[in-house]
Motif scaffolding. Structure first.
Motif, mmCIF file in Angstrom:
data_model
loop_
_atom_site.group_PDB
_atom_site.id
_atom_site.type_symbol
_atom_site.label_atom_id
_atom_site.label_comp_id
_atom_site.label_asym_id
_atom_site.label_seq_id
_atom_site.Cartn_x
_atom_site.Cartn_y
_atom_site.Cartn_z
ATOM 1 N N ALA A 184 51.112 50.026 46.848
ATOM 2 C CA ALA A 184 50.763 51.436 45.857
ATOM 3 C C ALA A 184 49.894 50.893 45.135
ATOM 4 N N ILE A 185 49.136 51.988 44.566
ATOM 5 C CA ILE A 185 48.604 51.675 43.772
ATOM 6 C C ILE A 185 48.313 52.595 42.123
ATOM 7 N N MET A 186 48.027 51.820 41.422
ATOM 8 C CA MET A 186 48.156 52.405 39.844
ATOM 9 C C MET A 186 46.132 52.067 39.929
ATOM 10 N N ASP A 187 45.212 52.727 39.096
ATOM 11 C CA ASP A 187 44.061 52.350 38.586
ATOM 12 C C ASP A 187 44.230 52.358 37.872
ATOM 13 N N GLN A 188 42.735 52.623 37.687
ATOM 14 C CA GLN A 188 41.792 52.946 35.451
ATOM 15 C C GLN A 188 41.012 53.095 36.054
ATOM 16 N N ILE A 189 40.411 54.285 35.610
ATOM 17 C CA ILE A 189 39.678 54.979 36.048
ATOM 18 C C ILE A 189 39.074 55.678 34.827
ATOM 19 N N ASP A 190 38.126 55.934 34.077
ATOM 20 C CA ASP A 190 37.350 56.866 33.103
ATOM 21 C C ASP A 190 39.059 56.519 32.272
ATOM 22 N N LYS A 240 62.344 49.682 44.649
ATOM 23 C CA LYS A 240 62.482 48.620 44.654
ATOM 24 C C LYS A 240 62.296 47.571 45.497
ATOM 25 N N GLY A 241 61.279 46.563 45.382
ATOM 26 C CA GLY A 241 60.947 45.941 46.367
ATOM 27 C C GLY A 241 59.177 45.840 46.737
ATOM 28 N N GLN A 242 59.214 47.002 45.901
ATOM 29 C CA GLN A 242 57.628 47.561 46.409
ATOM 30 C C GLN A 242 56.357 46.739 45.741
ATOM 31 N N SER A 243 55.410 46.695 46.111
ATOM 32 C CA SER A 243 53.838 45.993 45.509
ATOM 33 C C SER A 243 53.563 46.985 45.366
ATOM 34 N N VAL A 244 52.644 46.556 43.555
ATOM 35 C CA VAL A 244 51.854 47.600 43.295
ATOM 36 C C VAL A 244 50.292 46.922 43.156
ATOM 37 N N ALA A 245 49.568 47.180 43.149
ATOM 38 C CA ALA A 245 47.963 46.674 43.330
ATOM 39 C C ALA A 245 47.196 47.629 41.806
ATOM 40 N N PHE A 246 46.584 46.464 41.093
ATOM 41 C CA PHE A 246 45.656 47.266 39.710
ATOM 42 C C PHE A 246 44.444 47.509 39.942
ATOM 43 N N GLU A 301 51.753 40.464 32.560
ATOM 44 C CA GLU A 301 50.077 40.970 31.613
ATOM 45 C C GLU A 301 49.205 40.277 32.724
ATOM 46 N N ILE A 302 47.861 41.311 32.703
ATOM 47 C CA ILE A 302 46.790 40.509 33.871
ATOM 48 C C ILE A 302 45.816 41.451 32.797
ATOM 49 N N LYS A 303 45.161 40.552 33.315
ATOM 50 C CA LYS A 303 43.571 40.248 32.143
ATOM 51 C C LYS A 303 42.718 41.466 33.714
ATOM 52 N N LEU A 304 41.653 42.670 33.861
ATOM 53 C CA LEU A 304 41.220 42.759 35.134
ATOM 54 C C LEU A 304 39.709 43.360 34.326
ATOM 55 N N TYR A 305 38.724 42.592 35.494
ATOM 56 C CA TYR A 305 37.109 43.132 35.573
ATOM 57 C C TYR A 305 36.827 43.886 36.527
ATOM 58 N N LYS A 306 35.568 44.427 36.281
ATOM 59 C CA LYS A 306 35.058 45.006 37.386
ATOM 60 C C LYS A 306 34.874 44.073 38.545
ATOM 61 N N GLU A 358 39.084 40.551 42.444
ATOM 62 C CA GLU A 358 40.702 40.532 42.732
ATOM 63 C C GLU A 358 41.556 40.339 42.063
ATOM 64 N N ILE A 359 42.821 41.366 42.247
ATOM 65 C CA ILE A 359 43.824 40.881 41.847
ATOM 66 C C ILE A 359 45.112 40.758 42.445
ATOM 67 N N ASP A 360 45.779 40.232 42.008
ATOM 68 C CA ASP A 360 47.112 40.314 43.519
ATOM 69 C C ASP A 360 48.476 40.653 42.810
ATOM 70 N N PRO A 361 48.655 41.402 44.224
ATOM 71 C CA PRO A 361 49.632 42.802 43.408
ATOM 72 C C PRO A 361 50.752 42.302 42.911
#
Length: 208
Positions: free
Chosen positions: A51-57, A69-75, A95-100, A103-106
């Motif tokens: 599944a996808i949880m993006d950051q936009i605007d 339960k048992g599913q992974s999510v990418a950020f 906790e994850i630090k995200l940069y433009k 690549e961040i592991d799900p």
């Protein structure tokens, strides 16, 4: 005789399973979008998709994400600015630090419950991940509607970030129709993108 048996079997199947459209409104008769409806006593296999949880605007997109339960999510971070996503929720603290362009592991969500997301850099960013316990769960659309595999007499649980008892509260509803049902809930006013206003917690069915 065969025709009668076919009719009896068809009737039995219709009573065993039906699809109902549930419409959720607030006290002002306005549709409630992104409420999550969970069907009790249902069974769903964990999808093998991420599944996808993006950051936009400077917002989580979608604001509410439903996974099993048992599913992974990418950020992924689709903004041109830095984000620092975190969760202090009991089912999944991370906790994850995200940069433009980074690549961040799900992240694997292996416990059911409500995950409240925030950003250490942008205080008004808030998002939610509902991890269903391998039961049917779906969000309401812009019209406040959700299609459910239920029949009259079944019970469903409803969650909304606008619950009066707090963001982790849920409400049980009995299905009283076999095709469509509308319910009106007493809720907080529609949410603006200021998540820090709704950080309180009430009685919860998510905790185990």
């Amino acid at each position: 005789m065969r025709y009668i048996l076919i009719l009896m079997c068809s009737f039995a199947l219709q009573n065993a399973w039906a699809e109902l459209t549930l419409t959720i409104l607030d006290q002002d008769n306005m549709p409630v979008q992104d409420a999550v409806v969970i069907v009790a006593n249902s069974s769903v296999v964990t999808p093998d998709t991420v599944a996808i949880m993006d950051q936009i605007d400077e917002s989580f997109v979608p604001r509410v994400l439903v996974v099993q339960k048992g599913q992974s999510v990418a950020f992924p971070n689709s903004d041109d600015i830095r984000h620092h996503v975190y969760s202090f929720s009991k089912p999944k603290v991370f906790e994850i630090k995200l940069y433009k362009g980074t690549e961040i592991d799900p992240i694997l969500f292996d416990k059911p419950g409500l995950i409240v997301l925030g950003c250490n850099i942008h205080d008004d960013m808030i998002g939610y991940i509902i991890v269903a316990d391998n039961t049917f769960a779906v969000k309401t659309d812009k019209e406040g509607k959700a299609r459910l595999p239920v029949k009259q007499g079944d019970t469903v649980s409803v969650w909304s970030e606008r619950m009066l008892d707090g963001v982790s509260a849920t409400l049980d509803l009995e299905i009283t129709d076999d095709s469509q049902q509308t319910v009106a809930l007493e809720l907080l006013p529609p949410i603006e993108p200021m998540g820090s206003m709704y950080s309180g917690f009430g009685k919860s069915k998510w905790s185990k």
